[in-house]
Write a protein that holds these residues in place. Structure first.
Motif, PDB file in Angstrom:
ATOM      1  N   CYS A  37     -39.485 -11.422 -41.346  1.00  0.00           N
ATOM      2  CA  CYS A  37     -40.913 -11.741 -41.415  1.00  0.00           C
ATOM      3  C   CYS A  37     -41.168 -13.242 -41.345  1.00  0.00           C
ATOM      4  CB  CYS A  37     -41.518 -11.162 -42.684  1.00  0.00           C
ATOM      5  SG  CYS A  37     -41.450  -9.372 -42.748  1.00  0.00           S
ATOM      6  N   THR A  78     -40.678  -1.984 -29.423  1.00  0.00           N
ATOM      7  CA  THR A  78     -41.642  -1.853 -30.511  1.00  0.00           C
ATOM      8  C   THR A  78     -41.473  -0.516 -31.231  1.00  0.00           C
ATOM      9  OG1 THR A  78     -43.204  -3.253 -29.316  1.00  0.00           O
ATOM     10  CG2 THR A  78     -44.099  -1.906 -31.080  1.00  0.00           C
ATOM     11  N   VAL A  79     -41.309   0.559 -30.461  1.00  0.00           N
ATOM     12  CA  VAL A  79     -41.132   1.884 -31.068  1.00  0.00           C
ATOM     13  C   VAL A  79     -39.834   1.931 -31.867  1.00  0.00           C
ATOM     14  CG1 VAL A  79     -40.721   4.325 -30.556  1.00  0.00           C
ATOM     15  CG2 VAL A  79     -42.549   3.086 -29.378  1.00  0.00           C
ATOM     16  N   ALA A  99     -38.127  -0.580 -33.158  1.00  0.00           N
ATOM     17  CA  ALA A  99     -38.231  -1.461 -34.324  1.00  0.00           C
ATOM     18  C   ALA A  99     -39.069  -0.813 -35.425  1.00  0.00           C
ATOM     19  CB  ALA A  99     -38.836  -2.803 -33.918  1.00  0.00           C
ATOM     20  N   ARG A 100     -40.130  -0.132 -35.047  1.00  0.00           N
ATOM     21  CA  ARG A 100     -40.955   0.533 -36.063  1.00  0.00           C
ATOM     22  C   ARG A 100     -40.203   1.671 -36.738  1.00  0.00           C
ATOM     23  NH1 ARG A 100     -46.864   0.528 -33.072  1.00  0.00           N
ATOM     24  NH2 ARG A 100     -47.214  -1.701 -33.372  1.00  0.00           N
ATOM     25  N   VAL A 101     -39.469   2.439 -35.956  1.00  0.00           N
ATOM     26  CA  VAL A 101     -38.678   3.529 -36.536  1.00  0.00           C
ATOM     27  C   VAL A 101     -37.625   2.962 -37.494  1.00  0.00           C
ATOM     28  CG1 VAL A 101     -36.986   5.338 -36.002  1.00  0.00           C
ATOM     29  CG2 VAL A 101     -39.103   5.171 -34.673  1.00  0.00           C
ATOM     30  N   GLY A 108     -37.783   0.164 -39.071  1.00  0.00           N
ATOM     31  CA  GLY A 108     -38.501  -0.350 -40.230  1.00  0.00           C
ATOM     32  C   GLY A 108     -38.840   0.753 -41.220  1.00  0.00           C
ATOM     33  N   VAL A 109     -39.263   1.906 -40.702  1.00  0.00           N
ATOM     34  CA  VAL A 109     -39.562   3.041 -41.578  1.00  0.00           C
ATOM     35  C   VAL A 109     -38.287   3.544 -42.241  1.00  0.00           C
ATOM     36  CG1 VAL A 109     -40.348   5.447 -41.598  1.00  0.00           C
ATOM     37  CG2 VAL A 109     -41.666   3.713 -40.379  1.00  0.00           C
TER      38      VAL A 109
END
Length: 123
Positions: free
Chosen positions: A52, A72-73, A75-77, A79-80
């Motif tokens: 961050c 992006t997809v 990285a989001r997965v 992150g979750v």
């Protein structure tokens, strides 16, 4: 875009994460890595600082290529997965959840470095 000083800083923090996790696995009796929860908290803190504070803030910029959308997809997965793993560690003190947190954090670091090395920043 190429790699910048932020990538070097994030890499140093990722190296610290590796050292912390390796110390935990080896049974080091240091206050921070003695427990699963302490190790997880350290990994999360270092990950937040590296991801961050030293991250590149243009993911929401237009236009987006298919490769950036895929990144992006993913990285989001990841992150979750890291978030859920952190919750599991704090509730259950599970070493498997800690390993999952560590792997997700390192995968996020690696993905960001590859992305920064191969793309240009949007103006």
């Amino acid at each position: 875009m190429g790699l910048t000083w932020k990538d070097a800083g994030a890499t140093a923090l990722a190296g610290a994460n590796v050292a912390v996790y390796a110390a935990f696995l080896s049974g080091a009796q240091m206050p921070v890595v003695r427990t699963v929860g302490g190790t997880a908290a350290t990994i999360v803190l270092l990950g937040l600082l590296g991801g961050c504070a030293l991250g590149r803030g243009d993911l929401g910029a237009r236009p987006r290529s298919p490769a950036i959308l895929l990144y992006t997809v993913v990285a989001r997965v990841l992150g979750v997965v890291a978030l859920l793993s952190t919750a599991m560690v704090l509730v259950t003190a599970s070493e498997l959840a800690l390993a999952t947190l560590f792997i997700a954090t390192m995968a996020l670091w690696l993905g960001a470095r590859v992305r920064n090395a191969t793309t240009r920043a949007c103006s």
